[in-house]
Structures are given as structure tokens and as C-alpha cells.
Motif scaffolding. Structure first.
Motif, PDB file in Angstrom:
ATOM      1  N   SER A 160       6.647  32.495   5.177  1.00 27.39           N
ATOM      2  CA  SER A 160       7.994  32.969   5.440  1.00 27.39           C
ATOM      3  C   SER A 160       7.848  34.392   5.960  1.00 27.39           C
ATOM      4  CB  SER A 160       8.864  32.890   4.182  1.00 27.39           C
ATOM      5  OG  SER A 160      10.177  33.328   4.447  1.00 27.39           O
ATOM      6  N   LYS A 198      13.861  37.329   2.794  1.00 20.83           N
ATOM      7  CA  LYS A 198      14.482  37.933   1.614  1.00 20.83           C
ATOM      8  C   LYS A 198      15.521  38.985   1.981  1.00 20.83           C
ATOM      9  CE  LYS A 198      10.598  37.208  -1.533  1.00 20.83           C
ATOM     10  NZ  LYS A 198       9.738  37.821  -2.575  1.00 20.83           N
ATOM     11  N   THR A 229      17.387  33.706   9.351  1.00 21.23           N
ATOM     12  CA  THR A 229      17.971  32.441   8.896  1.00 21.23           C
ATOM     13  C   THR A 229      16.891  31.392   8.686  1.00 21.23           C
ATOM     14  OG1 THR A 229      20.062  32.884  10.029  1.00 21.23           O
ATOM     15  CG2 THR A 229      19.562  30.579   9.516  1.00 21.23           C
ATOM     16  N   HIS A 240      14.665  32.343   5.655  1.00 16.86           N
ATOM     17  CA  HIS A 240      15.351  32.023   4.402  1.00 16.86           C
ATOM     18  C   HIS A 240      15.307  30.510   4.157  1.00 16.86           C
ATOM     19  CE1 HIS A 240      17.030  36.100   4.348  1.00 16.86           C
ATOM     20  NE2 HIS A 240      17.570  35.838   3.182  1.00 16.86           N
ATOM     21  N   ALA A 241      15.504  29.739   5.210  1.00 16.36           N
ATOM     22  CA  ALA A 241      15.578  28.281   5.067  1.00 16.36           C
ATOM     23  C   ALA A 241      14.259  27.677   4.604  1.00 16.36           C
ATOM     24  CB  ALA A 241      16.008  27.654   6.394  1.00 16.36           C
ATOM     25  N   ILE A 281      12.146  28.972   2.674  1.00 15.66           N
ATOM     26  CA  ILE A 281      12.027  29.215   1.232  1.00 15.66           C
ATOM     27  C   ILE A 281      12.818  28.160   0.464  1.00 15.66           C
ATOM     28  CG2 ILE A 281      12.624  30.808  -0.635  1.00 15.66           C
ATOM     29  CD1 ILE A 281      11.952  33.119   1.254  1.00 15.66           C
ATOM     30  N   GLY A 282      14.018  27.828   0.938  1.00 15.65           N
ATOM     31  CA  GLY A 282      14.802  26.777   0.298  1.00 15.65           C
ATOM     32  C   GLY A 282      14.107  25.430   0.366  1.00 15.65           C
ATOM     33  N   LEU A 283      13.532  25.109   1.510  1.00 13.47           N
ATOM     34  CA  LEU A 283      12.800  23.857   1.668  1.00 13.47           C
ATOM     35  C   LEU A 283      11.614  23.808   0.706  1.00 13.47           C
ATOM     36  CD1 LEU A 283      12.136  21.216   3.165  1.00 13.47           C
ATOM     37  CD2 LEU A 283      10.944  22.602   4.886  1.00 13.47           C
ATOM     38  N   THR A 284      10.910  24.917   0.602  1.00  5.74           N
ATOM     39  CA  THR A 284       9.745  24.986  -0.276  1.00  5.74           C
ATOM     40  C   THR A 284      10.125  24.780  -1.732  1.00  5.74           C
ATOM     41  OG1 THR A 284       8.530  26.418   1.248  1.00  5.74           O
ATOM     42  CG2 THR A 284       7.900  26.521  -1.074  1.00  5.74           C
ATOM     43  N   LYS A 285      11.236  25.373  -2.158  1.00  2.00           N
ATOM     44  CA  LYS A 285      11.694  25.183  -3.534  1.00  2.00           C
ATOM     45  C   LYS A 285      12.051  23.725  -3.804  1.00  2.00           C
ATOM     46  CE  LYS A 285      13.366  29.903  -4.258  1.00  2.00           C
ATOM     47  NZ  LYS A 285      14.548  30.769  -4.517  1.00  2.00           N
ATOM     48  N   ALA A 286      12.682  23.083  -2.820  1.00  2.00           N
ATOM     49  CA  ALA A 286      13.028  21.669  -2.984  1.00  2.00           C
ATOM     50  C   ALA A 286      11.770  20.818  -3.125  1.00  2.00           C
ATOM     51  CB  ALA A 286      13.866  21.200  -1.792  1.00  2.00           C
TER      52      ALA A 286
END
Length: 249
Positions: A131, A136, A147, A150-151, A153-158
Motif C-alpha cells: 500500500s 492512511k 483511494t 486505502h482500498a 488495505i480493506g481488501l487485505t483485511k477481508a
């Protein structure tokens, strides 16, 4: 590894080889990639696969090449990314928006999805995605890039939540400014959009760091090696800053 011919990706490849791994890395430019492979001087332990990972077929082919060459996949590093252009959000056209998300987000999704098809059945593996500190925060002129970062990071958490019980970890590395050829090539364009100079743009990013200097590619690569190792088995779903304290999180 996507985007391993130069810059941060090249240093990650070198550090993985130094650690005894065999590496498949991709890049858009065949000549640059083959030159990198020769310079690595790792023999059969390094394979370059040319392609544009914003195309699903090329991203999947890179992942599959590792399995075909070495019999299995243990680690995917999503490193390919970039800044196709710079613009304030109100002045961002459709092409810049879509191109930025394609290289920084869609390519990550394509390679990650394919990697999971190999990692989940064997119940082990690592997915490491680059990322940025822009994942952040968000600086002017970098709206599309921020954008996308940030996205991922969201994909990685999922992904981490979904496959953690299956022995697979997923993490992001968030580098600060690293003086790669991409920054040197694209920095003047960012400065033009912001009405300043390249040196002033670099100085502004460096000034945010508690260390008072730019991050090095080797520092980023060291984090990738840690996450890929047994020592990193307990880290997942994280967005780890390697930015000299620029984000202090």
C-alpha cells in the motif's frame, strides 16, 4: 511477485533470494525484466514473466508460473503499482481514475484471487501487498492513488479474516517516500499540478518523517521478508508503516 523488475520490487526480489527463496517476478517491459533476471545471477531460482497485471490473464499467468516452475506457491507479493497521473479530485478525468485503480487495486485483486486458489488447499501461505502512507492519509493531487491504496488495505483485511483459519496470512506494507526511479520520473508532474517544484514536493514528504529522511527500498524489503517468514506467522490483517514515522501509526 508483481512489479519486481525495479525499485522497491527489485529489492524485495533480491532480499528473498538472499533468504534462500525461489522467485517469480513480473513486469511490463520484457527487456528490463530480463536484464534484472541476469543481474540477479540466481540461476534457476529466479524467473521473469512479462505482462501487464492490470489484465486478469497476465496476473493469473504470473501466479501460475510459480507453481509450474517450482511446484507450489508460498508467498505472493503484490508490488506493482504507480501513479498514472496527478490531479485534484475536482479535475480528475475518467481515464486517470480508472487507470489508477487498475494498476493499484484491480491488479492486486486478480493476483490475490488466483493465489488463494493455490494457498487455501495447501493451508499455508502469505499474501503481502504494497500500500502506501497514502493508504492512511491523502495528499492533494493524489486523490485517485490514495483511494486505491486505502482500498487495498480493506481488501487485505477481508482476505485475512476469510483465510486466517486456513493458515494463510495477508498484510499490507505502507512505505513512506522512497527515492525510486518512479518518484524521480513522476515527481515533477505532481509538482506541476500543485504549483510547486519537485524538490519542494520531496522535501514536504521527508519533513513528515520522524527520522528526517526518506525511507529506503531495503527497509521496505526487510519488512516483506519478515512477513514471509515463520517469525511473521502471527501478523495478519495489518497495514504496517515503514515510513520513518511519517504517519506515526
Amino acid at each position: 511477485m508483481t512489479g519486481g523488475s525495479r525499485g522497491i520490487g527489485r529489492r524485495v526480489v533480491e532480499r528473498f533470494l538472499d533468504a534462500g527463496a525461489s522467485v517469480v517476478f513480473s513486469g511490463r517491459d520484457e527487456a528490463t525484466g530480463e536484464q534484472a533476471r541476469k543481474e540477479l545471477d540466481a540461476g534457476d531460482r529466479a524467473l521473469f514473466v512479462g505482462g501487464d497485471v492490470t489484465r486478469r490473464q497476465d496476473a493469473e499467468r504470473m501466479v501460475d508460473a510459480a507453481v509450474e516452475r517450482f511446484g507450489r506457491l508460498d508467498v505472493l507479493v503484490n508490488n506493482a503499482g504507480g501513479m498514472p497521473g496527478f490531479a485534484l479530485v475536482g479535475e480528475t478525468d475518467d481515464a486517470l481514475w480508472h487507470d489508477t485503480l487498475a494498476v493499484n487495486l484491480h491488479a492486486v485483486f486478480y493476483a490475490t484471487r488466483r493465489a488463494l486458489a493455490h494457498l487455501v488447499p495447501q493451508r499455508s501461505g502469505r499474501i503481502i501487498t504494497m500500500s502506501s502512507i497514502e493508504g492512511k492519509q491523502a495528499d492533494p493531487g493524489l486523490g485517485a492513488y490514495a483511494t486505491a491504496k486505502h482500498a487495498v488495505i480493506g481488501l487485505t483485511k477481508a482476505v485475512a479474516r476469510e483465510v486466517g483459519p486456513l493458515g494463510v496470512t495477508a498484510n499490507c506494507i505502507c512505505p513512506g517516500i522512497v527515492m525510486t526511479d518512479m518518484i524521480q520520473d513522476r515527481g515533477p508532474l505532481a509538482a506541476q499540478v500543485l504549483g510547486t517544484t519537485y524538490d519542494q514536493v520531496v522535501a514536504a514528504f521527508v519533513a513528515k518523517a520522524a527520522t528526517g529522511r526518506a525511507t529506503t527500498a531495503d527497509e521496505v524489503a526487510a519488512m516483506a521478508v519478515l512477513l514471509a517468514s515463520e517469525a511473521g506467522a502471527g501478523i495478519t490483517g495489518a497495514a504496517l508503516s515503514v515510513d520513518g514515522g511519517a504517519t506515526c501509526s
